[in-house]
Design a protein around this motif. Sequence first.
Motif, mmCIF file in Angstrom:
data_model
loop_
_atom_site.group_PDB
_atom_site.id
_atom_site.type_symbol
_atom_site.label_atom_id
_atom_site.label_comp_id
_atom_site.label_asym_id
_atom_site.label_seq_id
_atom_site.Cartn_x
_atom_site.Cartn_y
_atom_site.Cartn_z
ATOM 1 N N ALA A 59 -4.138 -3.945 9.737
ATOM 2 C CA ALA A 59 -3.586 -3.747 8.408
ATOM 3 C C ALA A 59 -4.226 -4.573 7.317
ATOM 4 O O ALA A 59 -4.371 -4.301 5.946
ATOM 5 N N PRO A 60 -4.561 -5.793 7.563
ATOM 6 C CA PRO A 60 -5.537 -6.603 6.644
ATOM 7 C C PRO A 60 -6.690 -5.868 6.049
ATOM 8 O O PRO A 60 -7.113 -6.244 4.990
ATOM 9 N N TYR A 61 -7.272 -4.918 6.751
ATOM 10 C CA TYR A 61 -8.444 -4.303 6.009
ATOM 11 C C TYR A 61 -7.996 -3.437 5.123
ATOM 12 O O TYR A 61 -8.977 -2.771 4.382
ATOM 13 N N VAL A 62 -6.664 -2.882 4.966
ATOM 14 C CA VAL A 62 -6.303 -1.907 3.860
ATOM 15 C C VAL A 62 -6.543 -2.556 2.357
ATOM 16 O O VAL A 62 -5.676 -3.347 2.240
ATOM 17 N N ARG A 63 -7.214 -1.815 1.700
ATOM 18 C CA ARG A 63 -7.509 -2.411 0.208
ATOM 19 C C ARG A 63 -6.461 -1.533 -0.835
ATOM 20 O O ARG A 63 -5.938 -2.175 -1.601
ATOM 21 N N THR A 64 -6.566 -0.264 -0.440
ATOM 22 C CA THR A 64 -5.464 0.662 -1.298
ATOM 23 C C THR A 64 -4.633 1.692 -0.536
ATOM 24 O O THR A 64 -5.301 1.984 0.503
ATOM 25 N N ARG A 65 -3.400 1.640 -0.726
ATOM 26 C CA ARG A 65 -2.608 2.777 -0.159
ATOM 27 C C ARG A 65 -1.832 3.457 -0.935
ATOM 28 O O ARG A 65 -1.084 3.141 -1.844
ATOM 29 N N LYS A 66 -1.960 4.839 -0.779
ATOM 30 C CA LYS A 66 -1.315 5.663 -2.000
ATOM 31 C C LYS A 66 -0.812 6.901 -0.929
ATOM 32 O O LYS A 66 -1.034 7.213 0.138
ATOM 33 N N SER A 67 0.642 7.405 -1.416
ATOM 34 C CA SER A 67 1.089 8.399 -0.609
ATOM 35 C C SER A 67 1.881 9.607 -1.365
ATOM 36 O O SER A 67 2.422 9.257 -2.645
ATOM 37 N N GLN A 68 1.960 10.604 -1.014
ATOM 38 C CA GLN A 68 2.755 11.866 -1.708
ATOM 39 C C GLN A 68 3.858 12.300 -0.926
ATOM 40 O O GLN A 68 3.774 13.353 -0.225
ATOM 41 N N GLY A 69 4.595 11.439 -0.285
ATOM 42 C CA GLY A 69 5.698 11.711 0.670
ATOM 43 C C GLY A 69 5.202 11.960 1.881
ATOM 44 O O GLY A 69 4.443 11.419 2.483
#
Length: 301
Positions: free
Chosen positions: A19-29
């Motif tokens: 989890a600490p490696y994630v810089r950006t997270r986006k989602s469309q449901g």
Amino acid sequence: MTVHAYPSFSRWYAEDHRAPYVRTRKSQGAVLDLLEIERPAGDCSGPALPDLILCQDALGGMRVKGNLGGTNFDETSERGGFFLIAPNFANRIVVETRHRIRALAFPLAHWQRLLDEATDARFSFDFRELHSGTFSAPSIQSAFQQLWCLCDEEGTASRLMAQAAGCHIIAELCRISGAPLAPAKGGLAPWVKRRSLELMRARLAEDISLDELAAEAQLSPCHFARMFKHSVGVPPRVYLTQLRIEKACELLEATDLPVTEIAFDVGYSSNQVLARVFQKHRRMSPSLYRRSVRDASRTTA
């Protein structure tokens, strides 16, 4: 039924030690998930997940070896190059350099329904040619960038546009890999049929479910059952019973194993269950079948 440790690629990266490696997270449901991940060199292997995952090398020069669901490979990618991870496959990935990737995850449950509707329930996520290393695709790069921007927006319009961009990417994956958008009507693709029969034989002693077979074939259970019957001539459950009876006959003829042990070996819970099924298919009990076969053998000898 296939059991996944995590319900999606996004959840895996949210709850795992990565989890600490994630810089950006986006989602469309339930339509798409996008992550930008930066991490050091090392083992990046992942569990079987119910997503088709497209990864893009954001920096270039990423030395990768492993297996993504096709064949083993050892390659260095260019900036913007892609890797495609097969759904329901516990991949093995070792990256020898620090790297940054953008990952696009297609939740299989949503996209299988959507594409089945578009192709008269004949779509299969058969991209094996692309699960064997890096590849470049300028048209996918453009759609990927579009999705990255679209997922900053909310609302029905952006969701529909994201879905359209996702369809474009999948269509391009089909074109590049040579996988048809619609296999021959009514029947399983040859590799699906071969893999299904291999699984049924290999796991004869288990109660392999329709959901497991369908997941391996990357099809919905109803669609898989319909196509299996068209290709093989009988439904999956009937074919599995035929395999079990054939194996039981082989063991009765060639071994002195107790009927109870043979029942367990071919996937039945007791000798009574085997006897009931055997009577229906061979019109006699397993013990009588064993005696009749051996009597016939002695007579001919």
